[in-house]
Scaffold this motif. Structure first.
Motif, PDB file in Angstrom:
ATOM      1  N   ASP A  21       0.828  -1.217   0.000  1.00  0.00           N
ATOM      2  CA  ASP A  21       0.000   0.000   0.000  1.00  0.00           C
ATOM      3  C   ASP A  21       0.858   1.261   0.000  1.00  0.00           C
ATOM      4  O   ASP A  21       0.569   2.221   0.707  1.00  0.00           O
ATOM      5  CB  ASP A  21      -0.946   0.009   1.198  1.00  0.00           C
ATOM      6  CG  ASP A  21      -1.849  -1.224   1.210  1.00  0.00           C
ATOM      7  OD1 ASP A  21      -2.008  -1.833   0.129  1.00  0.00           O
ATOM      8  OD2 ASP A  21      -2.364  -1.573   2.279  1.00  0.00           O
ATOM      9  N   GLY A  22       1.919   1.240  -0.742  1.00  0.00           N
ATOM     10  CA  GLY A  22       2.759   2.422  -0.892  1.00  0.00           C
ATOM     11  C   GLY A  22       3.800   2.592   0.203  1.00  0.00           C
ATOM     12  O   GLY A  22       4.661   3.461   0.102  1.00  0.00           O
ATOM     13  N   GLU A  23       3.748   1.789   1.258  1.00  0.00           N
ATOM     14  CA  GLU A  23       4.743   1.934   2.318  1.00  0.00           C
ATOM     15  C   GLU A  23       5.830   0.864   2.198  1.00  0.00           C
ATOM     16  O   GLU A  23       5.528  -0.311   1.957  1.00  0.00           O
ATOM     17  CB  GLU A  23       4.082   1.830   3.699  1.00  0.00           C
ATOM     18  CG  GLU A  23       3.348   3.083   4.122  1.00  0.00           C
ATOM     19  CD  GLU A  23       4.218   4.342   4.086  1.00  0.00           C
ATOM     20  OE1 GLU A  23       5.436   4.264   4.342  1.00  0.00           O
ATOM     21  OE2 GLU A  23       3.663   5.419   3.770  1.00  0.00           O
ATOM     22  N   LEU A  24       7.058   1.277   2.426  1.00  0.00           N
ATOM     23  CA  LEU A  24       8.178   0.343   2.417  1.00  0.00           C
ATOM     24  C   LEU A  24       8.121  -0.501   3.691  1.00  0.00           C
ATOM     25  O   LEU A  24       8.190   0.034   4.801  1.00  0.00           O
ATOM     26  CB  LEU A  24       9.489   1.134   2.358  1.00  0.00           C
ATOM     27  CG  LEU A  24      10.774   0.329   2.487  1.00  0.00           C
ATOM     28  CD1 LEU A  24      10.860  -0.758   1.429  1.00  0.00           C
ATOM     29  CD2 LEU A  24      11.987   1.246   2.375  1.00  0.00           C
ATOM     30  N   VAL A  25       7.984  -1.817   3.523  1.00  0.00           N
ATOM     31  CA  VAL A  25       7.822  -2.698   4.681  1.00  0.00           C
ATOM     32  C   VAL A  25       9.140  -3.378   5.040  1.00  0.00           C
ATOM     33  O   VAL A  25       9.493  -3.500   6.210  1.00  0.00           O
ATOM     34  CB  VAL A  25       6.746  -3.765   4.384  1.00  0.00           C
ATOM     35  CG1 VAL A  25       6.632  -4.756   5.536  1.00  0.00           C
ATOM     36  CG2 VAL A  25       5.407  -3.098   4.134  1.00  0.00           C
ATOM     37  N   VAL A  26       9.868  -3.811   4.023  1.00  0.00           N
ATOM     38  CA  VAL A  26      11.112  -4.534   4.279  1.00  0.00           C
ATOM     39  C   VAL A  26      12.003  -4.437   3.043  1.00  0.00           C
ATOM     40  O   VAL A  26      11.507  -4.396   1.914  1.00  0.00           O
ATOM     41  CB  VAL A  26      10.805  -6.004   4.690  1.00  0.00           C
ATOM     42  CG1 VAL A  26       9.891  -6.666   3.674  1.00  0.00           C
ATOM     43  CG2 VAL A  26      12.067  -6.842   4.880  1.00  0.00           C
ATOM     44  N   ALA A  27      13.312  -4.348   3.268  1.00  0.00           N
ATOM     45  CA  ALA A  27      14.269  -4.251   2.156  1.00  0.00           C
ATOM     46  C   ALA A  27      15.562  -4.945   2.569  1.00  0.00           C
ATOM     47  O   ALA A  27      16.085  -4.686   3.655  1.00  0.00           O
ATOM     48  CB  ALA A  27      14.530  -2.794   1.801  1.00  0.00           C
TER      49      ALA A  27
END
Ligand SMILES: [Fe+2]
Ligand SMILES: [Fe+2]
Ligand SMILES: [Fe+2]
Lengths: 572, 230
Positions: A21-27
């Motif tokens: 939903d447009g948010e960076l959750v994990v990278a």
């Protein structure tokens, strides 16, 4: 509302990033899991780990996005091979094998790996992904974006204008003219590994005299800087068109002297190594001047008060500091994974925006990786017969160890995104004593004598130790500040030869565990300041899992290790 | 006498004939040790058992040390031989992981590691005897030191293998399976080696045929310089 997986791979430093939903959750960078430094391989492990962390199944993804256009890249490689006939005969079979055997099929491979219809797998241009990875996670509504790296598909330098959720391409400089490849060639000439030794070149620069003995004039043959901000390489001196490994030709050795043999011990007091340091210093100056020219152009085209930088060259923290001082912008931002890993993030954001998601909220923390499994750490440490115990207040426990001049491996929170350890997977120690630096070097790092260690300081206290303020880059260590000369008592282990420090400012949002630790230090009557260096042995990726951490503890003589609320102290 | 031993004995004078050759060979050992370290670290992360994770970590630590010892000696010999600075010996020891734990599963992984360690012991013993006969005390003692660890590795992996397998027969089957798999892999590698040579020749022919294109490209796609508008 979409779930989007971004992927970068196949050049160096592969990574995966997941947006929900447009948010960076994990990278996650692939090297942290594969344990192969700068692993360029298709990051399926990292991608799987992202999905598992977020509880998302591969089939449930709305898009999988690659950070490069494979066929544009193939075209550039082919054209270059043909143009430079017959010098490219050696490179030709290898380049064809890697392009045709693997790289151009990457989108199909991704579709198969995540059970996605091929139509859901897309790609954006390399530099567009870099630019997106900077502007869209900055706090700026309006920013000029400067992307500078070795080369993407065709471009090596691009300018963009970011406005809200829009990103507009302005202009570019094309391969084979490239600041990144100039830097790479000189990195190789100095005897360091390309794509890995760039930090060493920057560290070495502080020991040299820029422009000494006509070096600046000699550099003008390597690169000419034009008044419109563009630049041009003296292509005769380079070999990146015909030799991917080395990057410089015999003419460069005739100009600057013979290359430095790799692996030779450094003796900066000697004349020979002083020359190499002078070249590094001149290179640093030229790169900074070139970036200032590009920034001027970006300012003129956009009129924006803010600048975002991305691409491998944006990892040059010295240059970033000069841009912040002299670039004419109110604020400068560099995302922690400014190199190719960051392309995964940019690719994911571009696709999410196209699918109608909002722009992500500003990135405040680089702790975007995986947490450690504490129960597992406890069980394995017990099996290893290590003296492990639990504490109620890990921050105070760590602070006490550091105050007692212990070297502490600090494994708390989710591991970092990008090449810098920012307190989640760090070696921490008192910043005051020069001996600490020597001890860390002797016991663990075996670094060249000219490489600095960096400090981390409680954000509101920064002015007490450094000349300057916290800014958009200091939480991520992508810039430097001068150390205050009158505070050298507190900064003996973390001040570089030129008086600068690659300082990290620590806030509760950026690195909560390290913040607690610094607060505990201050409460105990100590400076809220530590030496912070990455938790890894020489040539290894930074520790990720609890097993990596325990493996590190077996091999390297740190005095203690914190894994969340577990403490392991090495018996004296 | 096993095939491994016979081969090692036969090739001894060739493999170790000069400091340069010896440096090459020991550098190769360093890479192998490093690669096995990567596999063991991965196994430590993935195994469900903390006990085995601890065993793999200890083992990985030994292999790291071995890699360093072999690397150091390789560089000493390279210095004696005056090997060029561009030689691989001078580069950092960096191997690829085959991710064997993922590919084989834990049972076969253990069998594979055991088979590898046992073979290394056989080879190292032959080398030690050779070095002693040649009066190369330094190399003999390097291998003797490392052999102590390799014996431990062979023993514990065998013990874990038989513990983890449903039955003794299943453990033996795993050992046979990985031996077959290894032989098949060697065969494939030989095939690939050959195919790569053929490919190189073919590609060079393509390159020659494409030569006229080079002129065309220079004309049709001249190099650009300076700014290009988007
Ligand atoms: Fe790039
Ligand atoms: Fe070994
Ligand atoms: Fe072993």
């Amino acid at each position: 509302m979409a779930k989007v997986l971004g992927i970068s791979a196949h050049y160096h430093d592969a990574a995966a990033a997941l947006l929900v939903d447009g948010e960076l959750v994990v990278a996650i960078q692939q090297e942290r899991l594969s344990r192969i430094k700068n692993d360029p391989g298709l990051p399926l492990d990292a991608a799987d780990a992202c999905l598992a962390y977020a509880g998302v199944r591969g089939e449930a993804l709305d898009a999988v996005v690659f950070y490069e256009r494979p066929f544009d890249k193939l075209e550039r490689v082919m054209v270059n091979l043909m143009r430079n006939l017959p010098r490219t005969w050696r490179q030709f079979p290898r380049a064809m094998a890697s392009q045709l055997g693997d790289k151009i099929w990457v989108l199909d491979q991704l579709a198969e790996a995540f059970g996605q219809p091929r139509a859901n797998v897309r790609c954006f241009a390399h530099h567009q992904c870099h630019a997106a990875s900077a502007h869209f996670v900055s706090r700026f509504e309006d920013s000029a974006v400067l992307v500078v790296d070795g080369v993407g598909e065709h471009s090596s330098t691009t300018l963009w204008h970011g406005q809200g959720a829009q990103l507009r391409a302005l202009c570019s400089i094309e391969f084979p003219h490239s600041l990144g490849l100039l830097y790479a060639a000189l990195t190789a000439w100095l005897g360091f590994a390309v794509n890995e030794g760039e930090y060493k070149v920057m560290g070495l620069a502080a020991w040299g005299r820029p422009g000494h003995a006509g070096l600046r004039e000699r550099f003008e043959r390597l690169i000419r800087l034009h008044d419109d901000g563009s630049y041009e390489l003296g292509l005769d001196y380079f070999a990146h068109m015909s030799d991917a490994e080395l990057g410089f030709g015999p003419k460069l050795e005739a100009l600057l002297g013979p290359r430095r043999p790799p692996g030779l011990a450094w003796a900066l007091e000697g004349e020979r190594d002083q020359h190499y340091a002078d070249v590094a210093a001149t290179l640093q100056q030229v790169i900074e001047d070139a970036l200032l020219g590009l920034a001027r152009k970006a300012k003129a085209l956009t009129g924006s008060p803010n600048l975002c930088l991305a691409g491998g060259v944006a990892l040059n923290s010295l240059a970033n500091a000069r841009l912040a001082r002299e670039g004419g912008f109110e604020a400068v931002f560099v995302q922690p994974a400014a190199g190719d890993a960051g392309g995964a993030l940019g690719a994911a954001i571009l696709a999410a925006l196209e699918l109608g998601d909002p722009r992500p909220t500003p990135m405040l923390s680089a702790a975007l990786g995986l947490p450690v499994d504490i129960e597992r750490a406890w069980a394995v440490a017990r099996e290893l017969e290590l003296p492990v115990r639990r504490v109620d207040d890990p921050a105070s426990a760590a602070a006490e160890l550091i105050a007692a001049d212990k070297i502490v491996a600090h494994v708390r929170g989710r591991f970092e995104w990008g090449p810098r350890a920012l307190g989640q997977r760090s070696i921490l120690a008192s910043a005051a004593a020069r001996e600490t630096r020597e001890r860390i070097n002797r016991l663990i790092k075996q670094r060249e004598p000219f490489r600095p260690f960096a400090p981390a300081v409680l954000e509101p206290r920064i002015g007490e130790y450094f000349d300057g303020q916290a800014n958009d880059m200091t939480p991520f260590m992508t810039t430097v500040l001068p150390a205050r000369a009158d505070r050298s008592d507190a900064l003996g282990a973390v001040t570089h030869e030129d008086g600068s420090s690659r300082v990290q400012t620590v806030s509760p949002a950026g690195a909560p565990e390290l913040h607690e630790l610094l607060v505990a230090l201050e409460r105990g009557g100590h400076a809220p300041l530590v030496l912070n260096t990455s938790l890894n042995g020489p040539g290894e990726p930074i520790v990720a899992s609890s097993e990596d951490a325990l493996g590190f503890f077996l091999r390297h003589a740190v005095d203690a290790m914190m894994i969340e609320d577990l403490v392991i102290e090495r018996p004296a | 006498m096993s095939l491994t031993v016979a081969l090692a004995r036969m090739l001894n004078p060739l493999v170790w004939r000069s400091p340069a050759r010896s440096a090459d060979k020991l550098h190769g050992f360093a890479l192998a040790e490093h690669g096995s370290m990567l596999d063991l670290r991965l196994a430590a992360r993935l195994t469900p058992s903390p006990t085995r994770a601890a065993a793999y970590l200890r083992h990985a630590d030994d292999e790291t040390r071995h890699a360093q010892m072999f690397g150091k000696r390789a560089r000493q010999l390279a210095r004696e031989a005056g090997l060029a600075r561009g030689h691989a010996v001078w580069e950092p020891i960096r191997a690829d992981s085959e991710q064997l734990f993922v590919g084989l599963g834990e049972l076969d992984f253990l069998a594979f590691v055991h088979v590898g360690e046992a073979r290394a012991i056989e080879q190292f013993l032959v080398y030690v005897a050779y070095f002693q006969a040649q009066g190369r005390e330094r190399d003999a003692s390097l291998l003797t030191t490392i052999l102590v660890d390799e014996h431990r590795h062979a023993d514990y992996t065998r013990a874990l293998l038989f513990e983890l397998a449903d039955s003794e027969a299943a453990a033996r089957r795993a050992l046979r399976r990985v031996r077959r798999w290894e032989a098949w892999r060697t065969w494939l590698r030989a095939g690939r080696f050959l195919a790569e040579r053929v490919y190189m020749v073919a590609m060079l022919l393509v390159y020659l045929l494409a030569a006229p294109l080079g002129l065309l490209v220079r004309w049709a796609r001249p190099l650009t310089r300076g700014w290009r508008d988007a």
